[in-house]
Design an enzyme around this catalytic site. Structure first.
Site, PDB file in Angstrom:
ATOM      1  N   HIS A   6       0.827  -1.207   0.000  1.00  0.00           N
ATOM      2  CA  HIS A   6       0.000   0.000   0.000  1.00  0.00           C
ATOM      3  C   HIS A   6       0.865   1.263   0.000  1.00  0.00           C
ATOM      4  O   HIS A   6       1.625   1.488   0.947  1.00  0.00           O
ATOM      5  CB  HIS A   6      -0.883  -0.042   1.254  1.00  0.00           C
ATOM      6  CG  HIS A   6      -1.827   1.103   1.383  1.00  0.00           C
ATOM      7  ND1 HIS A   6      -1.807   1.966   2.449  1.00  0.00           N
ATOM      8  CD2 HIS A   6      -2.835   1.511   0.575  1.00  0.00           C
ATOM      9  CE1 HIS A   6      -2.776   2.856   2.298  1.00  0.00           C
ATOM     10  NE2 HIS A   6      -3.408   2.606   1.175  1.00  0.00           N
ATOM     11  N   ARG A   7       0.778   2.040  -1.061  1.00  0.00           N
ATOM     12  CA  ARG A   7       1.651   3.217  -1.270  1.00  0.00           C
ATOM     13  C   ARG A   7       3.118   2.773  -1.270  1.00  0.00           C
ATOM     14  O   ARG A   7       3.993   3.513  -0.804  1.00  0.00           O
ATOM     15  CB  ARG A   7       1.422   4.296  -0.206  1.00  0.00           C
ATOM     16  CG  ARG A   7      -0.040   4.638   0.039  1.00  0.00           C
ATOM     17  CD  ARG A   7      -0.234   5.715   1.097  1.00  0.00           C
ATOM     18  NE  ARG A   7      -1.621   5.773   1.543  1.00  0.00           N
ATOM     19  CZ  ARG A   7      -2.073   6.507   2.538  1.00  0.00           C
ATOM     20  NH1 ARG A   7      -1.251   7.295   3.202  1.00  0.00           N
ATOM     21  NH2 ARG A   7      -3.354   6.498   2.883  1.00  0.00           N
ATOM     22  N   GLU A  33       0.172  -0.630  -4.687  1.00  0.00           N
ATOM     23  CA  GLU A  33      -0.876   0.364  -4.847  1.00  0.00           C
ATOM     24  C   GLU A  33      -0.220   1.725  -4.768  1.00  0.00           C
ATOM     25  O   GLU A  33       0.758   1.917  -4.034  1.00  0.00           O
ATOM     26  CB  GLU A  33      -1.908   0.208  -3.722  1.00  0.00           C
ATOM     27  CG  GLU A  33      -3.138   1.087  -3.857  1.00  0.00           C
ATOM     28  CD  GLU A  33      -3.139   2.371  -3.053  1.00  0.00           C
ATOM     29  OE1 GLU A  33      -4.148   3.078  -3.102  1.00  0.00           O
ATOM     30  OE2 GLU A  33      -2.115   2.685  -2.386  1.00  0.00           O
ATOM     31  N   ASP A  35      -1.188   6.282  -5.441  1.00  0.00           N
ATOM     32  CA  ASP A  35      -2.236   7.297  -5.622  1.00  0.00           C
ATOM     33  C   ASP A  35      -1.753   8.359  -6.604  1.00  0.00           C
ATOM     34  O   ASP A  35      -0.587   8.760  -6.540  1.00  0.00           O
ATOM     35  CB  ASP A  35      -2.525   7.967  -4.272  1.00  0.00           C
ATOM     36  CG  ASP A  35      -2.809   6.952  -3.179  1.00  0.00           C
ATOM     37  OD1 ASP A  35      -3.897   6.367  -3.198  1.00  0.00           O
ATOM     38  OD2 ASP A  35      -1.917   6.727  -2.328  1.00  0.00           O
ATOM     39  N   HIS A  48      -0.381  10.932  -2.138  1.00  0.00           N
ATOM     40  CA  HIS A  48      -1.700  10.562  -1.607  1.00  0.00           C
ATOM     41  C   HIS A  48      -2.651  11.744  -1.420  1.00  0.00           C
ATOM     42  O   HIS A  48      -3.803  11.706  -1.838  1.00  0.00           O
ATOM     43  CB  HIS A  48      -1.554   9.827  -0.275  1.00  0.00           C
ATOM     44  CG  HIS A  48      -2.879   9.435   0.315  1.00  0.00           C
ATOM     45  ND1 HIS A  48      -3.592  10.258   1.157  1.00  0.00           N
ATOM     46  CD2 HIS A  48      -3.628   8.330   0.131  1.00  0.00           C
ATOM     47  CE1 HIS A  48      -4.729   9.671   1.485  1.00  0.00           C
ATOM     48  NE2 HIS A  48      -4.781   8.498   0.879  1.00  0.00           N
ATOM     49  N   GLU A 108      -4.606   4.314  -8.065  1.00  0.00           N
ATOM     50  CA  GLU A 108      -5.822   4.924  -7.506  1.00  0.00           C
ATOM     51  C   GLU A 108      -5.941   6.362  -7.990  1.00  0.00           C
ATOM     52  O   GLU A 108      -5.057   7.189  -7.738  1.00  0.00           O
ATOM     53  CB  GLU A 108      -5.802   4.865  -5.969  1.00  0.00           C
ATOM     54  CG  GLU A 108      -7.117   5.405  -5.412  1.00  0.00           C
ATOM     55  CD  GLU A 108      -7.153   5.569  -3.900  1.00  0.00           C
ATOM     56  OE1 GLU A 108      -6.361   4.932  -3.178  1.00  0.00           O
ATOM     57  OE2 GLU A 108      -7.998   6.368  -3.464  1.00  0.00           O
ATOM     58  N   LYS A 110      -7.125   9.827  -7.645  1.00  0.00           N
ATOM     59  CA  LYS A 110      -7.577  10.635  -6.512  1.00  0.00           C
ATOM     60  C   LYS A 110      -8.401  11.840  -6.987  1.00  0.00           C
ATOM     61  O   LYS A 110      -8.133  12.982  -6.617  1.00  0.00           O
ATOM     62  CB  LYS A 110      -6.368  11.097  -5.691  1.00  0.00           C
ATOM     63  CG  LYS A 110      -5.787   9.985  -4.807  1.00  0.00           C
ATOM     64  CD  LYS A 110      -6.672   9.737  -3.608  1.00  0.00           C
ATOM     65  CE  LYS A 110      -6.078   8.738  -2.615  1.00  0.00           C
ATOM     66  NZ  LYS A 110      -7.092   8.181  -1.714  1.00  0.00           N
ATOM     67  N   ASP A 228       0.648  -1.804   4.559  1.00  0.00           N
ATOM     68  CA  ASP A 228       1.838  -0.947   4.632  1.00  0.00           C
ATOM     69  C   ASP A 228       3.086  -1.775   4.961  1.00  0.00           C
ATOM     70  O   ASP A 228       4.201  -1.296   4.819  1.00  0.00           O
ATOM     71  CB  ASP A 228       1.652   0.111   5.737  1.00  0.00           C
ATOM     72  CG  ASP A 228       0.430   0.989   5.511  1.00  0.00           C
ATOM     73  OD1 ASP A 228       0.062   1.209   4.342  1.00  0.00           O
ATOM     74  OD2 ASP A 228      -0.168   1.452   6.508  1.00  0.00           O
TER      75      ASP A 228
HETATM   76  O1  G3P Z   1      -6.613   1.839  -2.611  1.00  0.00           O
HETATM   77  C1  G3P Z   1      -6.738   1.427  -1.286  1.00  0.00           C
HETATM   78  C2  G3P Z   1      -6.491   2.574  -0.336  1.00  0.00           C
HETATM   79  O2  G3P Z   1      -5.305   3.200  -0.723  1.00  0.00           O
HETATM   80  C3  G3P Z   1      -7.608   3.581  -0.333  1.00  0.00           C
HETATM   81  O3  G3P Z   1      -7.467   4.576   0.605  1.00  0.00           O
HETATM   82  O4  G3P Z   1      -6.799   6.764   1.466  1.00  0.00           O
HETATM   83  O5  G3P Z   1      -5.164   4.902   1.521  1.00  0.00           O
HETATM   84  O6  G3P Z   1      -5.779   5.980  -0.635  1.00  0.00           O
HETATM   85  P1  G3P Z   1      -6.243   5.587   0.739  1.00  0.00           P
HETATM   86 MG    MG Z   2      -4.752   4.741  -2.080  1.00  0.00          MG
END
Ligand code: G3P
Ligand code: MG
Length: 234
Positions: A6-7, A33, A35, A48, A108, A110, A228
């Protein structure tokens, strides 16, 4: 159950930086993943928040800054001295990093606060230059945009992001035309999670950092988690 960083490996590295993505590339996991936002001059920037304040030494909205200005900011120092001089990556740099791997790249969009006119098409044009259409998932909390992507690019995997416990989600996803659901992980344990699996939708859950929750999600049949700390789940 698949693991997505994640990120990037954002627990131990500054989120959404090449350092975090390089660390993820070294792991035997299925995906990452990230953003994206659009700069004032229309560049796809991997960050993000709408503003640069939390994760860089600058201040202001990404949409109001030229990519040249954004690139001068330090996107690592907030996480520790060791990460000084990390930059906000261009999406192209991250795709370059993963073009010869097997990782799935979840981009993702945004666009849920600022609409970023034309962003989805720009993303797809870039993905096509790397010939990675079969290895990306486009997702968004902005369901208008993700429904547009599903309609115009039907061969691309798309996901609607949700936060709440919702009713009749399979019927809603069908109306949107998207191929999968990315849900806030506690909602996967509710009727919604079971209904999505019964309707054969891939379900990926965010953000899961504890092994106990991952085990419960596996039992429900959840297809993947965003975490994470990917190395905790190997
Ligand atoms: O894509 C999953 C998750 O990243 C969504 O929420 O706020 O972490 O971008 P956020
Ligand atoms: Mg995200």
């Amino acid at each position: 159950m698949k693991i997505f960083a994640h990120r990037g490996c954002s627990g131990d590295y500054p989120e959404n930086t090449l350092a975090a993505f390089r660390a993820a590339r070294e792991l035997p996991i299925e995906g990452i993943e990230l953003d994206v936002h659009l700069s004032r001059d229309g560049e796809l920037m991997v960050i993000h928040d709408e503003s640069v304040d939390r994760t860089t030494d600058g201040s202001g909205f990404v949409k109001d800054m030229m990519s040249e200005e954004l690139r001068m900011l330090d996107a690592g120092i907030w996480k520790g001295e060791a990460f000084a001089n990390e930059r906000i990556p261009f999406l192209s740099e991250v795709l370059e990093l993963f073009k010869d791997t097997t990782h799935v790249v979840n981009i993702e969009l945004k666009s849920d606060i600022f609409p970023y006119e034309g962003m989805a098409d720009r993303v797809l044009r870039l993905v096509d230059t790397f010939q990675m259409r079969d290895r990306v998932i486009l997702s968004s909390f902005d369901h208008e945009t993700i429904a547009y992507v599903a309609k115009i690019y039907p061969d691309v995997e798309t996901a609607a992001l949700t936060m709440e416990v919702l009713m009749d989600v399979p019927a809603y996803l069908k109306r949107l035309g998207v191929s999968s659901a990315h849900v806030f992980f506690p909602t996967a344990f509710r009727r919604m999670g079971h209904e999505l699996k019964a309707a054969n939708y891939p379900v990926r859950a965010y953000t899961v950092n504890e092994v106990a929750y991952a085990d419960m999600l596996r039992k429900v049949g959840i297809d993947a988690i965003f975490t994470d700390y990917p190395e905790r789940f190997l």
